[in-house]
Enzyme design. Structure first.
Site, short mmCIF file in Angstrom:
data_model
loop_
_atom_site.label_atom_id
_atom_site.label_comp_id
_atom_site.label_asym_id
_atom_site.label_seq_id
_atom_site.Cartn_x
_atom_site.Cartn_y
_atom_site.Cartn_z
N LYS A 1 1.01 -1.14 0.09
CA LYS A 1 -0.12 0.09 0.02
C LYS A 1 0.82 1.29 0.01
O LYS A 1 0.44 2.17 -0.80
CB LYS A 1 -1.01 -0.04 1.18
N GLN B 1 -4.43 -1.50 9.65
CA GLN B 1 -4.44 -2.79 8.78
C GLN B 1 -4.88 -3.92 9.76
O GLN B 1 -4.76 -4.10 10.88
CB GLN B 1 -2.88 -2.89 8.64
N ASP C 1 -10.76 2.97 3.84
CA ASP C 1 -11.19 1.64 3.51
C ASP C 1 -12.89 1.45 3.29
O ASP C 1 -13.18 0.46 3.09
CB ASP C 1 -10.64 0.88 4.65
#
Ligand code: NDP
Length: 280
Positions: free
Chosen positions: A52, A96, A119
């Site tokens: 990422k 994460q 997200d």
């Protein structure tokens, strides 16, 4: 001839488009900044985080790393989130997953400001997605829809079966296919006669989380098959939820694993990150 849907190529095209947009914003002195928070040193998470950050660098999004010890408490993590929420220099926040077992994921994800929730896990953003309101889109399902669109595969009016109903993949993927006017069926572990259901699909989206479970007996001749699964087999090779060798000859188009949905998830994350400044 079966079309192999090349997620690596399509995601590279998207990242190039985003890079151009980011450059134009930078000329005006505007830059997106993503705060990436990792708790503990889970090796798979470390790889995802690294990928990422690499994508951010390529596109031109500043990334800030917060690598916290495994023993970090929920309160400590919540206070970091609070600080990042208030920081005007941070436009996106990514925590994460998975988090260590002593931290409640829901408490953490709900604490992220909806405006910075790249997200798209916050209930407010999930609600907006369901209502068809503008806002962030969940990365993996958005990647699936984008792959279909960019390959010129018609969605409207098609029978779409999604195997899996998780909050991260199955449910939002179903909702997004509905938004695109597919007729959607969601299958899960309690579905009776799964094959009978999946064989109705013109577009079969597989997010079952079981390596190679879906073979040709689940697939209608000429269907489009999208494999969301990611696993490592006994030889440490990456494979999906679909038994590609058996299914590919039967369908009209299929995503490989690796190189299908996986790279699209990161491209869609980059799109969400950039939208934090574009929408302003
Ligand atoms: P989950 O394990 O959370 O969900 C799996 C779903 O499949 C559940 O809804 C479950 O049903 C259903 N299921 C399990 N067994 C069966 C069965 N025998 N028959 C029918 N349905 C079944 O997985 P995720 O949604 O998080 O992920 C799915 C896959 O996608 C995984 O392989 C994961 O690694 C991968 N993934 C890939 C990403 C990418 O970027 N490409 C991103 C995220 C995930 P029930 O609800 O009844 O238990």
């Amino acid at each position: 001839m079966t079309k192999i849907i090349d997620g690596k190529r399509i995601s590279a095209e998207i990242k190039d488009e985003l890079r151009e947009q980011a450059m134009k914003f930078k000329e005006r002195g505007i830059e997106a900044t993503l705060a990436v928070v990792q708790v503990g040193l889970d090796p798979a998470s470390s790889i995802y985080v690294r990928n990422k950050k690499k994508a951010c660098e390529y596109v031109g999004i500043r990334s800030l790393s917060y690598e916290l010890a495994e023993e970090t408490t929920e309160e400590e993590l919540l206070s970091l989130i609070e600080k990042l929420n208030k920081d005007n220099a941070v436009s996106g926040i990514l925590v994460q997953l998975p988090l260590p077992a002593h931290i409640c994921e829901k408490h953490i994800l709900d604490a992220i400001s909806p405006a910075k929730d790249v997200d798209c896990f916050h209930p407010e953003n999930v609600g907006k997605m369901c209502l068809g309101e503008p806002g962030f889109l969940p990365c993996t399902p958005a990647g699936v829809v984008e792959l279909l669109k960019r390959e010129g595969i018609e969605i409207a009016g098609k029978e779409c079966v999604v195997i899996g109903r998780s909050n991260i993949v199955g449910k939002p993927a179903s909702m997004m296919m509905l938004r695109e006017n597919a007729t959607v069926t969601i299958a899960h572990s309690r579905t009776k006669d799964l094959r009978e259901v999946t064989k109705r699909a013109d577009i079969l989206i597989v997010a079952v989380g079981k390596p190679l479970m879906i073979d040709d007996s689940y697939v209608k001749e000429g269907a489009v098959v999208i494999d969301v699964g990611i696993h490592r087999n006994a030889e440490n090779k990456v494979c999906g939820d679909v038994d590609y060798d058996k299914v590919a000859p039967k369908c009209s188009a299929i995503t490989p694993v690796p190189g299908g949905v996986g790279p699209m998830t990161i491209a869609m994350l980059m799109r969400n990150c950039l939208s934090t400044i574009i929408d302003k």
